[in-house]
Design a protein around this motif. Structure first.
Motif, short mmCIF file in Angstrom:
data_model
loop_
_atom_site.label_atom_id
_atom_site.label_comp_id
_atom_site.label_asym_id
_atom_site.label_seq_id
_atom_site.Cartn_x
_atom_site.Cartn_y
_atom_site.Cartn_z
N ALA A 97 -3.57 6.27 1.77
CA ALA A 97 -4.17 4.93 1.77
C ALA A 97 -5.67 5.00 2.04
O ALA A 97 -6.44 4.24 1.46
N TYR A 151 -8.47 3.28 -0.33
CA TYR A 151 -9.45 2.31 0.16
C TYR A 151 -10.87 2.84 0.03
O TYR A 151 -11.79 2.08 -0.24
N LYS A 196 -7.00 -3.18 -2.07
CA LYS A 196 -5.89 -3.08 -3.02
C LYS A 196 -6.22 -3.79 -4.33
O LYS A 196 -5.97 -3.26 -5.42
N THR A 246 0.84 -1.19 0.00
CA THR A 246 0.00 0.00 0.00
C THR A 246 0.88 1.25 0.00
O THR A 246 0.56 2.23 -0.65
#
Length: 61
Positions: free
Chosen positions: A46, A50, A56, A35
């Motif tokens: 991140a 998300y 991912k 990530t």
């Protein structure tokens, strides 16, 4: 001093993120791409990745 705003960076584009992530996945594999590597290559945090893609692997779907 840089002022940070909330939300996606203006330059963040879903299609571009998918293409850039695909290049990373092709070189390193999905499980071999962290990530941290994705956020370094794509720009957003991140949490934003998300939020947009769910996980991912969502970048490769």
């Amino acid at each position: 001093m840089t002022v940070r705003t909330r939300g996606r960076p203006p330059a963040f584009g879903r299609e571009r993120a998918i293409l850039d992530a695909a290049r990373l996945f092709w070189r390193r594999g999905c499980s071999g791409t962290s990530t941290r590597a994705l956020t370094a290559a794509l720009g957003p945090s991140a949490a934003i990745l998300y939020g947009v893609f769910g996980h991912k692997a969502g970048l490769s779907e």
